[in-house]
Design a protein around this motif. Structure first.
Motif, short mmCIF file in Angstrom:
data_model
loop_
_atom_site.label_atom_id
_atom_site.label_comp_id
_atom_site.label_asym_id
_atom_site.label_seq_id
_atom_site.Cartn_x
_atom_site.Cartn_y
_atom_site.Cartn_z
N ILE A 132 0.86 -1.19 0.00
CA ILE A 132 0.00 0.00 0.00
C ILE A 132 0.90 1.24 0.00
O ILE A 132 1.64 1.47 0.96
CB ILE A 132 -0.92 0.05 1.24
N ASN A 133 0.83 2.00 -1.08
CA ASN A 133 1.57 3.27 -1.13
C ASN A 133 0.71 4.32 -0.43
O ASN A 133 -0.32 4.74 -0.94
CB ASN A 133 1.85 3.68 -2.57
N VAL A 134 1.15 4.72 0.74
CA VAL A 134 0.31 5.56 1.61
C VAL A 134 0.06 6.95 1.00
O VAL A 134 -0.92 7.61 1.35
CB VAL A 134 0.96 5.67 3.01
N ASP A 135 0.89 7.37 0.06
CA ASP A 135 0.72 8.68 -0.55
C ASP A 135 -0.10 8.66 -1.84
O ASP A 135 -0.52 9.70 -2.33
CB ASP A 135 2.09 9.30 -0.85
N LYS A 136 -0.36 7.45 -2.38
CA LYS A 136 -1.04 7.37 -3.66
C LYS A 136 -2.32 6.54 -3.64
O LYS A 136 -3.22 6.75 -4.46
CB LYS A 136 -0.10 6.78 -4.72
N ASP A 137 -2.42 5.59 -2.71
CA ASP A 137 -3.47 4.58 -2.80
C ASP A 137 -4.70 4.84 -1.95
O ASP A 137 -5.73 4.19 -2.16
CB ASP A 137 -2.89 3.21 -2.43
N ILE A 138 -4.62 5.72 -0.99
CA ILE A 138 -5.75 5.88 -0.06
C ILE A 138 -6.12 7.37 0.07
O ILE A 138 -6.16 7.93 1.16
CB ILE A 138 -5.44 5.26 1.32
N ALA A 139 -6.43 7.95 -1.06
CA ALA A 139 -6.74 9.39 -1.10
C ALA A 139 -7.90 9.76 -0.19
O ALA A 139 -7.94 10.87 0.36
CB ALA A 139 -7.02 9.81 -2.54
N ASN A 140 -8.86 8.85 -0.01
CA ASN A 140 -10.03 9.14 0.83
C ASN A 140 -9.68 9.32 2.30
O ASN A 140 -10.52 9.76 3.09
CB ASN A 140 -11.07 8.03 0.69
N TYR A 141 -8.46 8.97 2.66
CA TYR A 141 -8.05 9.04 4.07
C TYR A 141 -7.10 10.21 4.35
O TYR A 141 -6.57 10.32 5.45
CB TYR A 141 -7.40 7.72 4.49
#
Length: 518
Positions: free
Chosen positions: A358-367
């Motif tokens: 999980i790329n934390v800067d690219k994959d979970i924009a909703n968070y």
């Protein structure tokens, strides 16, 4: 004279008495009577082809007796009156930090939120049988940390972070089998780790350290950017000189506390997914090219798989041959699964985490609204989903592997080692697409790499979410937090380790740094 040589021994040869001496004599062109001893330095299995070999690295003693002096001597001295170092957490990082403090002449005072290793067992039974999670005593929290009730896998690639051999020798000193000094992929086993952990505790106490169980730290007392005290849940306070923060990757309350006090944190990438469980006999047949039971000299077979899918890694994690899956939740209202094995790895099942990067800067924009805690909140939501899907107990959501990939609900599930039980659910629709779709593609690829791996006889079980922390606590080159003097983030919870050995080495490094600055 001592000569180090490499040997290849077939399974048939391995069963012959004195085969290593004979092989050494043949390779060196000498009489076996000239060999006074053969010491195994490393042993591994080569099962790439149908004819399986054991690879040995050995030291051959020729007309010379081997030294009986150990390579490492652990000369601990009394530190009961010495300057104090406080350590929060008593997992591998905290234990080795405490031992290193004693070696350096400082008194470790350990604060562990969970119970001692013996008393933890009641709470593990409560999770498995009654689905009740003690938030301070579970598979993650308590004496020895998450490593105590795990496979005890000791393999590490972090060879430049510290003295790996010393860590291993110390485990042997405290009761682990010396086989871990030889095996290419050593492990101790769930059944034997508690004794080793207990022995480490007794060493720390014997030489003047202090250990307080059921002592959860709830606040840091900071004055002029210096950590001067700790407050416990019962309002007891400790004055501190320096604190090694070794709370592990699941101590979420520590991240929230630091964030609330506006102490810098950094979000970091991590991995999440599921556990996949096969009958061990299937994995043996694939890896050892056999039908039915494997040869008695061969251990339960393992595997390591990795595949790039849409620019993200999909890979096996914490593979447990001959093991079982356990409920690793740290709070009620969540389901988390992990794997472990006994020392003999003789259970009927093989399991492994199968996770997606999980790329934390690219994959979970909703968070993004959660800032540096965005990965943590994403992780929590997936665990809540698993809790709901499992039936709002520690029953876990499951699906047959082939049904998951092909997108259909399983009418029934295969037998499992997961004691709280499984509930058949459509995990292919419940997992976020960024995880589920990549896993489905990854499983197809793994089935091509390991013929027989992709089978209706395997279950996937959710969720495997605690591979590493989604939060990093920054530190300087001196291993101290850049804003708070006297705070030394350490181990997996700090974001600086990924297993028992790397965490232990980081604990030692932090002890050296903390004591150096006092």
């Amino acid at each position: 004279m001592i000569q180090n040589i490499q040997l290849r021994v077939s399974i048939k040869e391995e069963k012959l008495e004195g085969i290593l001496v004979l092989k050494c004599a043949q390779q060196l062109g000498i009489s076996k009577n000239e060999i006074t001893a053969v010491k195994v330095l490393r042993k591994s299995i080569d099962a790439r082809k149908s004819l399986i070999f054991f690879n040995y690295k050995v030291a051959v003693y020729i007309q010379e007796k081997p030294s009986e002096t150990p390579e490492y001597i652990f000369d601990y001295k009394d530190v009961s009156q010495a300057k104090e170092i406080h350590i929060i957490g008593f997992g591998p990082a905290g234990m080795y930090a405490a031992l290193r403090c004693i070696e350096l002449g400082f008194k470790p005072i350990v604060l562990e939120r969970g119970k001692n290793v013996r008393d933890r067992r009641r709470d593990l039974r409560a999770i498995n049988q009654f689905h009740t999670v003690n938030e301070d005593s579970n598979y993650c929290f308590g004496e020895g940390g998450a490593g105590t009730y795990s496979d005890g896998k000791l393999y590490t690639r972090s060879l430049k972070r510290g003295d790996v051999r010393k860590i291993f020798e110390n485990l042997v000193y405290h009761g682990a089998t010396d086989q871990i000094l030889v095996d290419a992929h050593p492990h101790i086993g769930t059944n034997k780790l508690p004794k080793v952990v207990k022995n480490i505790r007794e060493t720390i106490l014997k030489y003047g350290g202090e250990i307080y169980f059921e002592s959860r730290v709830t606040d840091f007392i900071i004055k002029q950017n210096k950590l001067v005290g700790l407050k416990l849940l019962n309002d007891k306070e400790f004055h501190v000189n320096a604190v090694i923060l070794a709370t592990g990757h699941s101590a979420r309350d520590i991240y929230y506390l630091l964030h609330k006090k506006e102490i810098s944190l950094v979000s970091k990438s991590f991995a999440m997914g599921v556990r996949v469980e096969h009958p061990q006999e299937i994995i043996d047949s694939i890896q050892y090219h056999c039908k039915g039971k494997r040869d008695e000299l061969l251990p339960a077979a393992s595997y390591s798989l990795v595949q790039q899918v849409n620019d993200r890694g999909v890979y096996s994690f914490c593979m447990c041959p001959g093991g079982f899956i356990v409920p690793a939740a740290t709070a009620n209202g969540e389901v988390v699964v992990n794997g472990m094995s006994p020392s003999k790895r003789n259970n009927l099942f093989a399991n492994s985490g199968m996770v997606v990067e999980i790329n934390v800067d690219k994959d979970i924009a909703n968070y993004e609204k959660f800032g540096v805690l965005k990965g943590l909140e994403f992780q929590k939501d997936l665990e809540k989903m698993a809790f709901e899907a499992g039936g709002k107990t520690q029953t876990a959501p499951g699906q047959r592997l082939t049904d998951f990939v092909e997108g259909r609900l399983s009418k029934n599930l295969n037998p499992t080692s997961y004691q709280p039980g499984l509930n058949s659910v459509p995990l292919h629709t419940l997992l976020p697409n960024l995880i589920g779709n990549r896993l489905r593609t990854g499983f197809k690829s793994f089935g091509q790499k390991m013929r027989g791996f992709y089978t209706n006889e395997a279950n996937i079980i959710g969720v495997e979410s605690r591979t590493s922390s989604p939060v990093k606590i920054p530190r300087t080159e001196q291993l101290q937090h850049p804003e708070i003097e006297g705070l030394y983030p350490c181990g997996e919870g700090g974001g600086y380790a990924g297993g028992i050995i790397s965490a232990a080495m980081d604990g030692e490094r932090c002890a050296e740094a903390a004591t150096k600055n006092l």
